[in-house]
Design a protein around this motif. Structure first.
Motif, short mmCIF file in Angstrom:
data_model
loop_
_atom_site.label_atom_id
_atom_site.label_comp_id
_atom_site.label_asym_id
_atom_site.label_seq_id
_atom_site.Cartn_x
_atom_site.Cartn_y
_atom_site.Cartn_z
N ARG A 1 119.17 73.80 -63.37
CA ARG A 1 120.63 73.89 -63.47
C ARG A 1 121.32 73.31 -62.24
N GLY A 2 120.57 72.54 -61.45
CA GLY A 2 121.17 71.86 -60.31
C GLY A 2 121.32 72.72 -59.08
N LEU A 3 120.60 73.84 -59.03
CA LEU A 3 120.70 74.75 -57.89
C LEU A 3 119.40 74.74 -57.10
N GLY A 4 119.52 74.83 -55.78
CA GLY A 4 118.36 74.89 -54.91
C GLY A 4 118.12 76.30 -54.43
N SER A 5 116.88 76.56 -54.02
CA SER A 5 116.52 77.87 -53.48
C SER A 5 115.35 77.69 -52.53
N ALA A 6 115.04 78.74 -51.80
CA ALA A 6 113.91 78.71 -50.86
C ALA A 6 113.25 80.07 -50.88
N TRP A 7 111.91 80.07 -50.92
CA TRP A 7 111.15 81.31 -50.92
C TRP A 7 111.10 81.86 -49.50
N THR A 8 111.66 83.04 -49.26
CA THR A 8 111.63 83.63 -47.93
C THR A 8 111.25 85.11 -48.02
N THR A 9 110.59 85.60 -46.98
CA THR A 9 110.19 87.02 -46.94
C THR A 9 110.40 87.64 -45.56
N LEU A 10 110.91 86.89 -44.59
CA LEU A 10 111.04 87.42 -43.23
C LEU A 10 111.97 88.63 -43.17
N HIS A 11 112.85 88.77 -44.13
CA HIS A 11 113.77 89.91 -44.12
C HIS A 11 113.05 91.24 -44.31
N LEU A 12 111.78 91.18 -44.77
CA LEU A 12 111.06 92.41 -45.10
C LEU A 12 110.88 93.33 -43.89
N GLN A 13 110.95 92.78 -42.69
CA GLN A 13 110.86 93.63 -41.51
C GLN A 13 112.02 94.62 -41.47
N TYR A 14 113.12 94.27 -42.12
CA TYR A 14 114.28 95.16 -42.18
C TYR A 14 114.56 95.59 -43.63
N GLU A 15 113.49 95.74 -44.39
CA GLU A 15 113.64 96.11 -45.79
C GLU A 15 114.42 97.41 -45.96
N LYS A 16 114.09 98.44 -45.19
CA LYS A 16 114.76 99.73 -45.35
C LYS A 16 116.24 99.62 -45.02
N GLU A 17 116.55 98.90 -43.96
CA GLU A 17 117.95 98.75 -43.58
C GLU A 17 118.75 97.98 -44.64
N ILE A 18 118.14 96.92 -45.18
CA ILE A 18 118.83 96.14 -46.20
C ILE A 18 118.95 96.94 -47.50
N SER A 19 117.94 97.72 -47.82
CA SER A 19 118.03 98.58 -49.00
C SER A 19 119.17 99.57 -48.86
N GLY B 1 122.24 99.85 -51.32
CA GLY B 1 122.09 101.00 -52.19
C GLY B 1 120.85 100.94 -53.06
N ILE B 2 119.80 100.27 -52.60
CA ILE B 2 118.56 100.14 -53.35
C ILE B 2 117.73 101.41 -53.16
N PRO B 3 117.24 102.03 -54.23
CA PRO B 3 116.45 103.27 -54.10
C PRO B 3 115.17 103.04 -53.30
N ASP B 4 114.64 104.13 -52.75
CA ASP B 4 113.44 104.05 -51.93
C ASP B 4 112.22 103.56 -52.70
N ASP B 5 112.17 103.82 -54.01
CA ASP B 5 110.99 103.43 -54.78
C ASP B 5 111.13 102.04 -55.40
N VAL B 6 112.08 101.27 -54.91
CA VAL B 6 112.21 99.86 -55.32
C VAL B 6 111.96 99.01 -54.08
N ARG B 7 110.88 98.22 -54.12
CA ARG B 7 110.43 97.47 -52.95
C ARG B 7 110.73 95.98 -53.11
N HIS B 8 111.15 95.36 -52.04
CA HIS B 8 111.49 93.94 -52.05
C HIS B 8 110.22 93.09 -52.12
N GLY B 9 110.30 91.96 -52.84
CA GLY B 9 109.19 91.02 -52.88
C GLY B 9 109.55 89.66 -52.33
#
Length: 216
Positions: free
Chosen positions: A156-174, A178-186
């Motif tokens: 659809r003409g959109l670009g993206s990039a696979w990134t995971t460095l934010h996971l070090q701050y997963e709890k803070e970003i959750s 408002g992401i529940p504790d039992d939902v984990r970022h991938g």
């Protein structure tokens, strides 16, 4: 439904690249395009057909800034570490040049993550504490859908990039989102229109260097 690019399957698969410097930071991305792409992603397989994935689409500038600040902090530490691919010599001039280009574009993305119009977090309902053993079975129920999403965005003409460095701050970003504790970022996908016309396949190592038939 939005018109999609006339790309054959092989062309789509070989030209869906990680887009960093070529993300158009000034052009808004319509939410219907994101929704269409996610509808495609939901057709991906998942273990026992559980479909336990969740997709958090972040467009709010204030929240994007917080996530971008976390990302830049982690990237800066990573860039200065021995683990950073561009900080080692690969013994191949072409590979070294490629890694330097990737490092340059990765630095650019880290500086501008907050400016990307859409950030998408692909997440999975799981226990609050991930198992210490091999987690392939767990993440195999999310990552194929995330890759399908990138393909659908590209079509659809959109670009993206696979990134995971934010996971070090997963709890803070959750907590921020408002992401529940039992939902984990991938994965965290920055999404925008891309500049330029198209992409070409990347140079990869010869298949025979990584192919094993019947035995290692």
């Amino acid at each position: 439904m939005t018109d999609v690019l006339a790309l054959g399957p092989d062309e789509l698969l070989t030209t869906t690249r990680s887009v960093r410097k070529r993300l158009d930071l000034d052009r808004p991305v319509p939410m219907p395009l994101i929704r269409e792409s996610l509808e495609v992603a939901l057709q991906a397989p998942s273990g026992s057909n559980r479909q336990g994935w969740h997709w958090i689409v972040v467009t709010d500038p204030g929240k994007r800034k917080v996530i971008g600040d976390y990302y830049r902090e982690v990237f800066t530490a990573y860039r200065n570490s021995d683990a950073y691919p561009a900080n080692r010599t690969w013994g191949d001039a072409d590979r070294d040049a490629t890694q330097n280009r990737v490092a340059d574009s990765a630095s650019y993305l880290a500086e501008h993550m907050a400016d990307v119009p859409v950030l998408i977090i692909g997440a999975l309902k799981a226990s609050a504490e991930l198992p210490a053993s091999n987690q392939a079975g767990l993440w195999g129920s999310l990552l194929p859908a995330a890759w399908s999403l990138q393909l659908a965005l590209r079509a659809r003409g959109l670009g993206s990039a696979w990134t995971t460095l934010h996971l070090q701050y997963e709890k803070e970003i959750s907590a921020l989102l408002g992401i529940p504790d039992d939902v984990r970022h991938g994965v965290l996908l920055p999404v925008a229109y891309y500049t330029g016309e198209t992409f070409k396949p990347a140079k990869r190592q010869p298949l025979d260097e990584v192919l094993h038939v019947d035995t290692w």
